[in-house]
Scaffold this motif. Structure first.
Motif, PDB file in Angstrom:
ATOM      1  N   PRO A 312     -36.631  19.337 -23.842  1.00  0.00           N
ATOM      2  CA  PRO A 312     -35.470  19.440 -22.943  1.00  0.00           C
ATOM      3  C   PRO A 312     -34.172  19.607 -23.726  1.00  0.00           C
ATOM      4  O   PRO A 312     -34.053  19.166 -24.857  1.00  0.00           O
ATOM      5  N   PHE A 313     -33.187  20.261 -23.109  1.00  0.00           N
ATOM      6  CA  PHE A 313     -31.891  20.457 -23.741  1.00  0.00           C
ATOM      7  C   PHE A 313     -30.861  20.758 -22.663  1.00  0.00           C
ATOM      8  O   PHE A 313     -31.205  21.031 -21.502  1.00  0.00           O
ATOM      9  N   SER A 314     -29.604  20.721 -23.065  1.00  0.00           N
ATOM     10  CA  SER A 314     -28.502  21.090 -22.173  1.00  0.00           C
ATOM     11  C   SER A 314     -28.202  22.568 -22.381  1.00  0.00           C
ATOM     12  O   SER A 314     -27.772  22.962 -23.474  1.00  0.00           O
ATOM     13  N   PRO A 315     -28.405  23.421 -21.395  1.00  0.00           N
ATOM     14  CA  PRO A 315     -28.160  24.860 -21.586  1.00  0.00           C
ATOM     15  C   PRO A 315     -26.728  25.162 -22.008  1.00  0.00           C
ATOM     16  O   PRO A 315     -26.491  26.054 -22.826  1.00  0.00           O
ATOM     17  N   GLU A 316     -25.754  24.424 -21.464  1.00  0.00           N
ATOM     18  CA  GLU A 316     -24.359  24.676 -21.816  1.00  0.00           C
ATOM     19  C   GLU A 316     -24.107  24.400 -23.297  1.00  0.00           C
ATOM     20  O   GLU A 316     -23.405  25.159 -23.978  1.00  0.00           O
ATOM     21  N   SER A 317     -24.712  23.338 -23.828  1.00  0.00           N
ATOM     22  CA  SER A 317     -24.530  23.021 -25.251  1.00  0.00           C
ATOM     23  C   SER A 317     -25.178  24.077 -26.135  1.00  0.00           C
ATOM     24  O   SER A 317     -24.658  24.428 -27.198  1.00  0.00           O
ATOM     25  N   VAL A 318     -26.323  24.598 -25.690  1.00  0.00           N
ATOM     26  CA  VAL A 318     -27.005  25.630 -26.480  1.00  0.00           C
ATOM     27  C   VAL A 318     -26.179  26.903 -26.513  1.00  0.00           C
ATOM     28  O   VAL A 318     -26.058  27.549 -27.560  1.00  0.00           O
ATOM     29  N   VAL A 319     -25.577  27.293 -25.393  1.00  0.00           N
ATOM     30  CA  VAL A 319     -24.728  28.479 -25.368  1.00  0.00           C
ATOM     31  C   VAL A 319     -23.563  28.316 -26.335  1.00  0.00           C
ATOM     32  O   VAL A 319     -23.216  29.256 -27.072  1.00  0.00           O
ATOM     33  N   GLU A 320     -22.970  27.137 -26.365  1.00  0.00           N
ATOM     34  CA  GLU A 320     -21.865  26.894 -27.294  1.00  0.00           C
ATOM     35  C   GLU A 320     -22.327  27.039 -28.748  1.00  0.00           C
ATOM     36  O   GLU A 320     -21.654  27.650 -29.586  1.00  0.00           O
ATOM     37  N   GLU A 321     -23.499  26.481 -29.056  1.00  0.00           N
ATOM     38  CA  GLU A 321     -24.044  26.592 -30.414  1.00  0.00           C
ATOM     39  C   GLU A 321     -24.333  28.045 -30.772  1.00  0.00           C
ATOM     40  O   GLU A 321     -24.018  28.510 -31.883  1.00  0.00           O
ATOM     41  N   PHE A 322     -24.938  28.792 -29.839  1.00  0.00           N
ATOM     42  CA  PHE A 322     -25.265  30.192 -30.103  1.00  0.00           C
ATOM     43  C   PHE A 322     -23.989  31.027 -30.267  1.00  0.00           C
ATOM     44  O   PHE A 322     -23.947  31.954 -31.085  1.00  0.00           O
ATOM     45  N   ALA A 323     -22.959  30.721 -29.485  1.00  0.00           N
ATOM     46  CA  ALA A 323     -21.705  31.473 -29.587  1.00  0.00           C
ATOM     47  C   ALA A 323     -21.088  31.304 -30.965  1.00  0.00           C
ATOM     48  O   ALA A 323     -20.529  32.256 -31.534  1.00  0.00           O
ATOM     49  N   ARG A 324     -21.164  30.107 -31.542  1.00  0.00           N
ATOM     50  CA  ARG A 324     -20.639  29.887 -32.900  1.00  0.00           C
ATOM     51  C   ARG A 324     -21.387  30.753 -33.906  1.00  0.00           C
ATOM     52  O   ARG A 324     -20.789  31.338 -34.813  1.00  0.00           O
ATOM     53  N   LEU A 325     -22.718  30.826 -33.756  1.00  0.00           N
ATOM     54  CA  LEU A 325     -23.500  31.657 -34.670  1.00  0.00           C
ATOM     55  C   LEU A 325     -23.132  33.129 -34.512  1.00  0.00           C
ATOM     56  O   LEU A 325     -22.994  33.860 -35.507  1.00  0.00           O
ATOM     57  N   LEU A 326     -22.965  33.593 -33.275  1.00  0.00           N
ATOM     58  CA  LEU A 326     -22.619  34.992 -33.045  1.00  0.00           C
ATOM     59  C   LEU A 326     -21.286  35.346 -33.694  1.00  0.00           C
ATOM     60  O   LEU A 326     -21.137  36.437 -34.267  1.00  0.00           O
ATOM     61  N   ARG A 327     -20.333  34.438 -33.638  1.00  0.00           N
ATOM     62  CA  ARG A 327     -19.028  34.721 -34.229  1.00  0.00           C
ATOM     63  C   ARG A 327     -19.112  34.855 -35.747  1.00  0.00           C
ATOM     64  O   ARG A 327     -18.370  35.639 -36.343  1.00  0.00           O
ATOM     65  N   THR A 328     -20.005  34.099 -36.391  1.00  0.00           N
ATOM     66  CA  THR A 328     -20.131  34.215 -37.842  1.00  0.00           C
ATOM     67  C   THR A 328     -20.637  35.593 -38.252  1.00  0.00           C
ATOM     68  O   THR A 328     -20.389  36.037 -39.375  1.00  0.00           O
ATOM     69  N   TYR A 329     -21.367  36.267 -37.343  1.00  0.00           N
ATOM     70  CA  TYR A 329     -21.841  37.617 -37.628  1.00  0.00           C
ATOM     71  C   TYR A 329     -20.925  38.679 -37.018  1.00  0.00           C
ATOM     72  O   TYR A 329     -21.276  39.862 -36.998  1.00  0.00           O
ATOM     73  N   GLY A 330     -19.773  38.266 -36.523  1.00  0.00           N
ATOM     74  CA  GLY A 330     -18.827  39.215 -35.954  1.00  0.00           C
ATOM     75  C   GLY A 330     -19.315  39.863 -34.669  1.00  0.00           C
ATOM     76  O   GLY A 330     -18.955  41.001 -34.359  1.00  0.00           O
ATOM     77  N   ILE A 331     -20.105  39.148 -33.907  1.00  0.00           N
ATOM     78  CA  ILE A 331     -20.689  39.688 -32.680  1.00  0.00           C
ATOM     79  C   ILE A 331     -19.923  39.166 -31.471  1.00  0.00           C
ATOM     80  O   ILE A 331     -19.712  37.944 -31.333  1.00  0.00           O
TER      81      ILE A 331
END
Length: 479
Positions: A312-331
């Motif tokens: 189980p996980f919080s979908p909103e928290s996962v989106v925030e984590e994924f967004a940080r990763l996307l920004r590091t790749y300039g996406i």
């Protein structure tokens, strides 16, 4: 009839005819069998047969002369998960408690085991070759083995489980390995046993194949007829006990391993590459939420990063984590499926990431990924779960003739779906390279995404103009 054959009881004329029908052999072994595979349709009574066999071996036969002081004989009931294996245990408990002659043998009842006063324990186990070692096994009763994981990259392949059971039974002369299942695809340990032993008179391994109504005539024929009308291929397996010919493996392990960069778990972002992302959202209760990042390097399609968050996980928290990763790749833009309508768009939009819905179903993504893997133009990260999910995919032929590719029953493909999405998206984008000298462009080279071969067009003249940084906005306006 099956039990009579299994334990070497004599057969009369009618029984022998049924034996020949279900085994394709001319006569049974009068001494019985130590290993048997019961391939029967749904609702044939397979689980009850396993429970009855367990009870007979636990109560009627004595194993004390094989046991050291303090040792207990174990009868294992094994299934893909404990919930399924407990079905056999419940049958055994019911037979014990409702039979006055046997009820006094119960020494202790636990949620996943029954201890008897004769030092025999009937116990639930999951299909794992690691957890079944170290026991004195007098019988191993395996339920629905056709649906155990069979690919070599799985954490517990079915053949490894059976290979771990056989040494545990070797020290018991009357030990029994009994496998009962409805058939499924033509792969795995059950299919291999069927090919090797069915219809072979001299084989020490019994394979018994029977339709549902052969084993259990109480099932209405109308239900079976309706199933055949709805999906003949599925009904032939579910009720006709035939291995399915419309299901094939998507890809073998060797092809996937050849595309893996060993020891490379993630690639750091570099300014020279343009990165693409694909996500497979989840609500946090059942499936994983996954993300993959990739880029194109000449004619290779390189996987740079993956993330998988399991429930189980919080979908909103996962989106925030994924967004940080996307920004590091300039996406600033990610592609995903149509999960939950507008919800993924809203969540990614909060962090400045645009969410685009993929126009292609995952079967098409897997189909387009296959040539990239076979030609070794896909460069994968070293991730065992990704390899397992790719190898575990199955190709099915629907009644209309169209193929579909998906995970096997009980399997998962969240990572595989995400990686297929990002690599095929990268491969599908047209790549244009302009070369030339003296400030003018040369031929425009466009790569065909299907073949990877260049498509040459007529030269395009491009005039390069030096613009000072301060004049850049005005220059863009003039252009």
């Amino acid at each position: 009839m099956f039990l009579a054959t299994l334990f070497g009881l004599p057969l009369d004329g009618d029984q022998l005819a049924l034996f020949q029908q279900c085994t394709a052999r001319t006569k049974p072994d009068p001494n019985g069998y130590r290993e048997a595979h019961l391939v029967c349709g749904r609702r044939s009574g397979k689980s009850f047969t396993l429970a009855l066999t367990a009870l007979y071996l636990a109560t009627v036969r004595s194993w004390l002369h094989y046991l050291a002081p303090g040792e207990r004989a174990t009868i294992m009931t094994i299934a893909a998960d404990r919930r399924q294996a407990r079905t056999i245990l419940r049958y055994a408990k019911g037979l014990l408690s409702e039979t006055p002659m046997l009820k006094p043998l119960i020494e202790n009842e636990r949620s996943e085991a029954i201890d008897l006063t004769n030092r025999v324990t009937i116990e639930v186990h999951t299909a794992s070759y690691r957890s079944i070692r170290g026991y004195t096994i007098v019988a191993a009763l395996c339920d629905e083995a056709a649906f155990w994981r069979s690919e070599e990259s799985a954490s517990s392949p079915d053949f490894e489980i059976l290979n771990a059971l056989r040494p545990g039974l070797a020290s018991i002369p009357d030990g029994l390995l009994l496998i009962a299942s409805s058939p499924y695809a033509r792969k795995g340990a059950l299919w291999n046993a069927y090919r090797k032993h069915f219809g072979k008179n001299d084989s020490p391994v019994l394979v018994w194949q029977a339709r549902t109504r052969t084993m259990n005539p109480t099932i209405p024929q109308s239900i079976i007829d309706a199933a055949y009308d709805e999906d003949p291929a599925s009904a032939a397996a579910e009720y006709g006990a035939e291995f399915r010919s419309d299901i094939e493996s998507y890809i073998n392990l060797e092809v996937v391993q050849a595309c893996i960069s060993l020891g490379v778990f993630e690639r750091a972002p570099q300014t020279r590459w343009r990165y693409i992302a694909f996500t497979d959202p989840s609500g946090g209760s059942n499936d994983s939420f996954t993300l993959a990042v990739a880029h194109r390097d000449s004619d290779r399609f390189v996987l740079d990063a993956m993330r998988e968050v399991r429930p189980p996980f919080s979908p909103e928290s996962v989106v925030e984590e994924f967004a940080r990763l996307l920004r590091t790749y300039g996406i600033s833009r990610v592609t995903g499926d149509r999960y939950a309508g507008e919800w993924p768009r809203e969540q990614f939009r909060k962090y400045g990431i645009a969410y685009e819905v993929s126009a292609r179903p995952k079967s098409d993504l897997y189909r387009d990924l296959l040539p990239l893997l076979n030609s070794r133009r896909a460069d994968l990260l070293d991730n065992s779960r990704l390899a397992t999910q790719l190898v575990g995919l199955e190709r099915r032929t629907a009644r209309g003739g169209r193929d579909s590719i998906d995970h096997s029953p009980g399997g998962h493909d969240d990572l595989a779906n995400c990686v297929a999405g990002v690599l095929t998206t990268v491969a599908g984008r047209q790549r244009k390279v302009r070369t030339g000298s003296c400030g003018y462009g040369g031929p425009v080279t466009e790569t065909d995404p299907r073949t990877g071969r260049p498509i040459n067009h007529q030269p395009t003249r491009i005039k390069w103009v030096n613009v000072r940084e301060a004049d850049a906005p005005a220059a863009r306006g003039a252009n």
